[in-house]
Design a protein around this motif. Structure first.
Motif, PDB file in Angstrom:
ATOM      1  N   GLY A   1      -8.425 112.984  44.524  1.00  0.00           N
ATOM      2  CA  GLY A   1      -8.127 112.264  43.294  1.00  0.00           C
ATOM      3  C   GLY A   1      -8.345 113.069  42.029  1.00  0.00           C
ATOM      4  O   GLY A   1      -7.898 112.677  40.947  1.00  0.00           O
ATOM      5  N   TYR A   2      -9.026 114.182  42.127  1.00  0.00           N
ATOM      6  CA  TYR A   2      -9.306 114.985  40.939  1.00  0.00           C
ATOM      7  C   TYR A   2      -8.024 115.553  40.351  1.00  0.00           C
ATOM      8  O   TYR A   2      -7.136 116.000  41.085  1.00  0.00           O
ATOM      9  CB  TYR A   2     -10.258 116.134  41.281  1.00  0.00           C
ATOM     10  N   ILE A   3      -7.949 115.558  39.055  1.00  0.00           N
ATOM     11  CA  ILE A   3      -6.794 116.208  38.426  1.00  0.00           C
ATOM     12  C   ILE A   3      -7.172 116.729  37.049  1.00  0.00           C
ATOM     13  O   ILE A   3      -7.713 116.005  36.215  1.00  0.00           O
ATOM     14  CB  ILE A   3      -5.570 115.253  38.333  1.00  0.00           C
ATOM     15  N   ASN A   4      -6.939 118.008  36.866  1.00  0.00           N
ATOM     16  CA  ASN A   4      -7.111 118.667  35.564  1.00  0.00           C
ATOM     17  C   ASN A   4      -6.548 120.072  35.720  1.00  0.00           C
ATOM     18  O   ASN A   4      -7.124 120.910  36.402  1.00  0.00           O
ATOM     19  CB  ASN A   4      -8.588 118.712  35.152  1.00  0.00           C
ATOM     20  N   SER A   5      -5.426 120.309  35.115  1.00  0.00           N
ATOM     21  CA  SER A   5      -4.734 121.586  35.359  1.00  0.00           C
ATOM     22  C   SER A   5      -5.559 122.773  34.874  1.00  0.00           C
ATOM     23  O   SER A   5      -5.541 123.837  35.478  1.00  0.00           O
ATOM     24  CB  SER A   5      -3.357 121.573  34.688  1.00  0.00           C
TER      25      SER A   5
ATOM     26  N   GLU B   1     -13.496 124.993  39.502  1.00  0.00           N
ATOM     27  CA  GLU B   1     -14.898 124.597  39.343  1.00  0.00           C
ATOM     28  C   GLU B   1     -15.010 123.347  38.464  1.00  0.00           C
ATOM     29  O   GLU B   1     -14.808 123.407  37.254  1.00  0.00           O
ATOM     30  CB  GLU B   1     -15.692 125.755  38.714  1.00  0.00           C
ATOM     31  N   ARG B   2     -15.347 122.251  39.076  1.00  0.00           N
ATOM     32  CA  ARG B   2     -15.372 120.965  38.369  1.00  0.00           C
ATOM     33  C   ARG B   2     -16.718 120.668  37.725  1.00  0.00           C
ATOM     34  O   ARG B   2     -17.749 121.080  38.217  1.00  0.00           O
ATOM     35  CB  ARG B   2     -15.111 119.827  39.348  1.00  0.00           C
ATOM     36  N   TRP B   3     -16.660 119.868  36.688  1.00  0.00           N
ATOM     37  CA  TRP B   3     -17.851 119.259  36.072  1.00  0.00           C
ATOM     38  C   TRP B   3     -18.910 120.305  35.706  1.00  0.00           C
ATOM     39  O   TRP B   3     -20.087 119.990  35.640  1.00  0.00           O
ATOM     40  CB  TRP B   3     -18.497 118.222  37.005  1.00  0.00           C
ATOM     41  N   ALA B   4     -18.486 121.517  35.516  1.00  0.00           N
ATOM     42  CA  ALA B   4     -19.453 122.583  35.238  1.00  0.00           C
ATOM     43  C   ALA B   4     -19.798 122.655  33.750  1.00  0.00           C
ATOM     44  O   ALA B   4     -20.823 123.208  33.371  1.00  0.00           O
ATOM     45  CB  ALA B   4     -18.893 123.924  35.699  1.00  0.00           C
ATOM     46  N   ASP B   5     -18.930 122.105  32.925  1.00  0.00           N
ATOM     47  CA  ASP B   5     -19.149 122.179  31.481  1.00  0.00           C
ATOM     48  C   ASP B   5     -18.796 120.828  30.874  1.00  0.00           C
ATOM     49  O   ASP B   5     -17.774 120.677  30.218  1.00  0.00           O
ATOM     50  CB  ASP B   5     -18.285 123.309  30.901  1.00  0.00           C
ATOM     51  N   LEU B   6     -19.672 119.862  31.106  1.00  0.00           N
ATOM     52  CA  LEU B   6     -19.361 118.516  30.608  1.00  0.00           C
ATOM     53  C   LEU B   6     -19.206 118.485  29.081  1.00  0.00           C
ATOM     54  O   LEU B   6     -18.333 117.783  28.579  1.00  0.00           O
ATOM     55  CB  LEU B   6     -20.437 117.522  31.051  1.00  0.00           C
ATOM     56  N   PRO B   7     -19.991 119.228  28.326  1.00  0.00           N
ATOM     57  CA  PRO B   7     -19.808 119.153  26.863  1.00  0.00           C
ATOM     58  C   PRO B   7     -18.407 119.560  26.412  1.00  0.00           C
ATOM     59  O   PRO B   7     -17.796 118.880  25.594  1.00  0.00           O
ATOM     60  CB  PRO B   7     -20.874 120.114  26.331  1.00  0.00           C
ATOM     61  N   SER B   8     -17.908 120.657  26.937  1.00  0.00           N
ATOM     62  CA  SER B   8     -16.645 121.184  26.417  1.00  0.00           C
ATOM     63  C   SER B   8     -15.473 121.077  27.386  1.00  0.00           C
ATOM     64  O   SER B   8     -14.343 121.344  27.006  1.00  0.00           O
ATOM     65  CB  SER B   8     -16.820 122.669  26.034  1.00  0.00           C
ATOM     66  N   GLY B   9     -15.734 120.721  28.618  1.00  0.00           N
ATOM     67  CA  GLY B   9     -14.679 120.755  29.635  1.00  0.00           C
ATOM     68  C   GLY B   9     -13.608 119.693  29.473  1.00  0.00           C
ATOM     69  O   GLY B   9     -12.491 119.845  29.965  1.00  0.00           O
ATOM     70  N   HIS B  10     -13.931 118.599  28.817  1.00  0.00           N
ATOM     71  CA  HIS B  10     -12.948 117.535  28.546  1.00  0.00           C
ATOM     72  C   HIS B  10     -12.362 116.927  29.824  1.00  0.00           C
ATOM     73  O   HIS B  10     -11.290 116.314  29.773  1.00  0.00           O
ATOM     74  CB  HIS B  10     -11.793 118.065  27.672  1.00  0.00           C
ATOM     75  N   GLU B  11     -13.016 117.069  30.976  1.00  0.00           N
ATOM     76  CA  GLU B  11     -12.398 116.537  32.202  1.00  0.00           C
ATOM     77  C   GLU B  11     -12.316 115.013  32.181  1.00  0.00           C
ATOM     78  O   GLU B  11     -11.317 114.424  32.588  1.00  0.00           O
ATOM     79  CB  GLU B  11     -13.202 117.015  33.422  1.00  0.00           C
TER      80      GLU B  11
END
Lengths: 647, 647
Positions: B124-128, B137-147
């Protein structure tokens, strides 16, 4: 102790025929105890040491070792002009050694110069960023590479070091690089180009003054001639930012990056001083007038915009968003000084004084160890620039060592000579001696006190003209007495006319002759041109050459709620970090404005819900010199304050 | 043609018990010819197509193919949230399909949805950006990642697409990702965290409304509860920027990045609407009041600062340096609407109207193909924002598709219902039908003309209450007539009292009953709280809900030289790009200020060299609606204009 170098030139050496005034040698002005002595001492005792520590911590010095290959590792910092921090610091140390003869600092400089020497390449090239980060690829990015900008600061430091110490170690490094610039970019050079950040132009002219080698003057002239041909291309912020939209000889208004614009104008003025090309002085005068008319803050700060560090449009002078970089203040002082030399006109010394006491001096703490890069005229709360206020150093640390070199050589800008005699432009206690005899001993509490006492020492007896600047704010209300009596052309009480910008006393001076100036050092209220939006309905408080500000911690009320009334008067002095400063008081009402209805806009002439719900209480506002703001805490501050009678 | 989806919800679906008002279904308001119809048509006919072209050119769509592995190459753009351009555009297309039934656009959406589907990963994950640039690499930068910010926009688009078309293709993608968020960040999730850019909170609550799955509401609540715990750490601009300094339930004033602050407040209001937690409404009211009191421009724009896109300090509302991002206007509309639903109070519809007609609408050209990211209230010359003015797209293109989705669903925000009847908050020609019978046909030239005629259609006969909002600027001077006669509680001429913010007409309606509102649509002058420095001594011209501005090309004089006098009056209409707009005229003097002495500061009460040397000529200033500025040329413009009587 080094040899006596007091007869060697200061930052600006012997000038060409176009100069109206001559700069005095480096040792001609010696400060006595007083305002500037304290500032210069803080610079010497705190700033120079701290600067060395900061450059060590930041890796700025280590970068030179990386370039020399004596150390390996990653480059420190991300900017291509970090070497200039070292050069400006070395220049500061050189002038400090010049005025103090300090063997300790001479040695410290030598250690750093050895790092610079090691980083220089066989053919004279030196730039640690190019060598380490760009794999040695030179001149590949003239707009942003800053290679010639760095060369300019190296040249200035080398000249200062030689003039101040007689040693040639740094000068030789600089001249080898300068010679390479001629080979690369001169008329017969390999490349047609110019640097994105002007600075090398003024340095090359100074190198011409120091060496007599006309190739350097020609190269400076070539750079300013090529400029405006669009070589910077289509880059962020546009060609104005890069000082590349209009050829210099057609440029009648300054735009774009403030420091670049003013360093360029400085270099152009230097070229004019040597070549006497009338067209250059013509555009310089137009640029100056345009700058003053709508692009200069009351503090002498320039550069309104944060985004592109630009001068901004005419009358774009926001108080809170003022960028007014400390380096821009220094650049304007450099340019004003050269315009002064070129014309002899008082307006340039007026602006020099304004910048020096306000926009420039606010850039460094009174203690001498913390700096502003940005110098706003208004802060609403402690969140605008972050809680730190002044900082000890910056990742882009151009300002701190620029302040250091300026303070270490500041007396250079206080007086000049010409064939008739001595001109004093800025007042400070101390001794002034020209190499040909004229001189005075000055005693004054200026800028806090308006009395200046000038005594003729024995060695200066003789016939010559003493010219004393009457600042623009003092004209028409300044008295001058010679040995206690009015001089010719003044009123009975010695008051000078409003048109007198220099009082010129030509006579046969005798030892012990005394001239006493008395400037009207009362607080005054200043209003701005109605086009200055951020000053509308407001006044600034000035006293002598000092612009004042209200800091939140001296007030009983929120700065936002104040409405000033009436005229200001002198308050009790305040001591901040060992410096005693005169305060100014003024009556005000503090309007309690908060209401239940939060919408802050209402119909003109309609019910004023805020006034109806609030009330106005009498209060007194305490103002301190702007130069001393943010030395106690960092918080709300205003230069422009609403006043009942301003509109 | 798709099936009739007019009974499905709009952007905000069926609300929880805490709601005072109910949003109407997506098809409840149908525009007839008029101001908004023209804007929505431009959006549909120009903006949507141009947006698809710009996203294709920019590689934004191709990035999804890179993530899907169906194409190889370098990622386009440098920002981690470019997928949201696609999602917002899809949401806009969905609402457009809802209101028009366009099969063509349904199909275009399907093509883009297929790209999104292919980019989604197994779980279900999606982020180009994460997939292509960050190596997955997911959720590694919550402040700036904008996921999660991206997830939020995907969820909103998916909901819109399902509500508008009945199809579940995009919704299923979104819900799978949402389910993954619950697994990752829910109470029993693998990670305790929240996104640096709020947005997912409001989307998750909407997903709860759409599905009834309380896990989404709990996750939204969890995100707002965790927020303010400092997880964003010590980052540029400080914790206020990241909405992470103070826990939401203790936050009584908004600070930091404007869009983040307002998206967060929107999500918090959504949580309140579903949970009814009184503490949330309490802080939301405090935040709202603080925002209005000193952080909202007269245009409804918010976010004063360029540097950190922040709201700024109280009363920091510079006209020229206003950042006032178009997205912040949209965010404030979203928040105001939810506060309206939560309280039923007119102040929220007042602000919604102000933002919609001014700060929001100025962000897009009348033609519909060029945008402002930044919306200043003053431009001095053509150099401030570059010669281009509005742009077709941006490297950070958050605003254009945000405008598109807002215009495509704008009628959603015009009316509500409750158990008593129908409330009309915004006036536009067209038809309004509730699902339970109440309805009106509206004819009006609003916002240019003040008359609104509301007729009851046959299907709406019956007993219910029609509530009509009287805008704040119209209170005390609005007349209402029912079938030509004054209604109870009004004066003889039908004038409503100044305290009436909604006129509520409860009766048994018959087909053909007519209510006529007449708003006092005269030009008026508005002054600001004296703490708004950039408006000191100035007025703004308003007419009805529209803020006006003076553009240089309509004047005889330089905008900087004007001093207004007296009261304004209606001028001849002006046509700009096919839109006819009422102008406003006002007398002024144009002060010729240039003098020989360029120094723009003088002593208060001293000789005014500028006035003495210049002269004042009578002129007339022509003002146009701010929403239409910079559609002809890009140049000097002012909202706040100096006026003799303002202080």
């Amino acid at each position: 102790m080094t040899a006596d170098r007091s007869a060697a030139p200061g930052p600006v050496g012997e000038l060409g025929a176009a100069a109206v005034l001559r700069a005095l040698p480096a040792g001609a002005v010696r400060l006595g105890p007083g305002f500037w002595s304290a500032r210069v001492t803080a610079n010497a005792e705190r700033s120079l040491n701290a600067g060395l520590e900061r450059m060590t911590e930041a890796g700025t010095l280590e970068n030179l070792e990386l370039a020399a290959g004596t150390r390996h590792g990653a480059y420190h910092g991300k900017l291509p002009f970090l070497d200039t921090d070292v050069y400006k610091w070395l220049e500061a140390v050189a002038w400090h050694v010049q005025s103090t003869g300090s063997a300790e600092w001479l040695e410290k400089a030598d250690e750093v110069i050895a790092l610079v020497a090691a980083a220089q390449q066989e053919d004279g090239y030196i730039n640690s960023y190019t060598t380490v980060v760009r794999g040695g690829e030179r001149w590949a990015d003239l707009p942003s590479g800053h290679e010639m900008y760095c060369a300019g600061h190296l040249i200035q430091a080398g000249i200062a070091h030689r003039r101040a110490t007689g040693r040639t170690s740094l000068f030789d490094i600089a001249e080898r690089f300068a010679a390479l610039l001629v080979t690369q970019f001169g008329e017969d050079g390999e490349q047609v180009g110019y640097c994105g950040h002007p600075e090398v132009e003024t340095a090359l002219v100074e190198l011409y003054r120091e060496t007599g080698n006309a190739a350097y003057l020609r190269l400076a002239d070539r750079f300013i001639t090529l400029r405006g041909s669009g070589q910077m291309g289509d880059r962020p912020f546009g060609r104005r930012y890069w000082q590349d939209l209009v050829p210099v000889r057609e440029l009648r208004a300054l735009h774009g990056h403030a420091v670049r614009a003013l360093y360029l104008a400085t270099g152009v003025t230097d070229v004019y001083l040597e070549t006497g090309e009338a067209a250059l002085l013509d555009v310089l005068r137009a640029q100056w007038e345009d700058l003053l008319r709508g692009k200069t803050y009351i503090t002498g700060g320039t550069g309104a915009r944060h985004r592109d560090e630009a001068l901004g449009d005419a009358f774009e002078l926001p108080a809170d968003e003022a960028y007014t970089e400390t380096c821009a203040a220094i650049a304007l002082m450099q340019w004003a000084w050269r315009m002064q030399l070129a014309t002899g006109e008082s307006q340039y010394a007026d602006i020099f004084e304004r910048v020096m006491y306000n926009g420039f001096l606010a850039g460094v703490s009174l203690v001498g160890d913390r700096y502003f890069y940005v110098n706003p005229l208004q802060v609403r709360s402690d969140t605008t620039l972050g809680p730190d206020g002044r900082q000890a150093w910056f990742s882009c640390a151009c300002c701190p060592p620029n302040v250091m070199r300026t303070l270490a050589s500041l007396t250079h800008y206080f007086a000049t000579s010409d064939d008739d005699g001595l001109q004093i432009h800025q007042y400070a206690s101390g001794e002034i001696r020209t190499e040909w005899g004229a001189g005075v001993n000055v005693e004054t509490g200026y800028p806090f006190d308006g009395t200046v006492r000038l005594a003729i020492p024995p060695a200066s007896a003789g016939t010559w003209t003493l010219a004393l600047r009457i600042p623009a704010w003092a004209r028409g209300a300044t008295t001058v007495l010679l040995n206690g009596a009015p001089v010719a052309g003044t009123g009975n009480d010695g008051t000078l006319g409003a048109d007198v910008d220099y009082v010129r006393l030509t006579r046969t001076w005798h030892a012990g002759d005394v001239v006493e100036l008395d400037f009207p050092l009362r607080p005054r209220l200043t209003v701005a041109d109605p086009r200055v939006d951020d000053a509308r309905g407001c006044v600034a408080i000035e006293r002598g050459p000092l612009v004042y500000c209200a800091e939140h911690l001296d007030q009983d009320s929120d700065l936002r709620d104040l409405m000033l009334a009436g005229h200001p008067w002198d308050g009790a002095p305040i001591e901040i970090d060992g410096t005693t400063l005169p305060t100014v008081l003024i009556d005000a009402t503090a309007r309690s404005l908060d209401t239940k209805d939060p919408w802050p806009y209402r119909e003109l002439g309609g019910p004023d819900k805020s006034a109806a719900a609030g009330h106005a209480a009498h209060t007194r506002v305490t103002a301190i010199p702007y130069l001393a703001w943010a030395n106690r805490t960092y918080g709300a501050m205003r230069v422009w304050l609403p006043h009942e009678e301003a509109n």
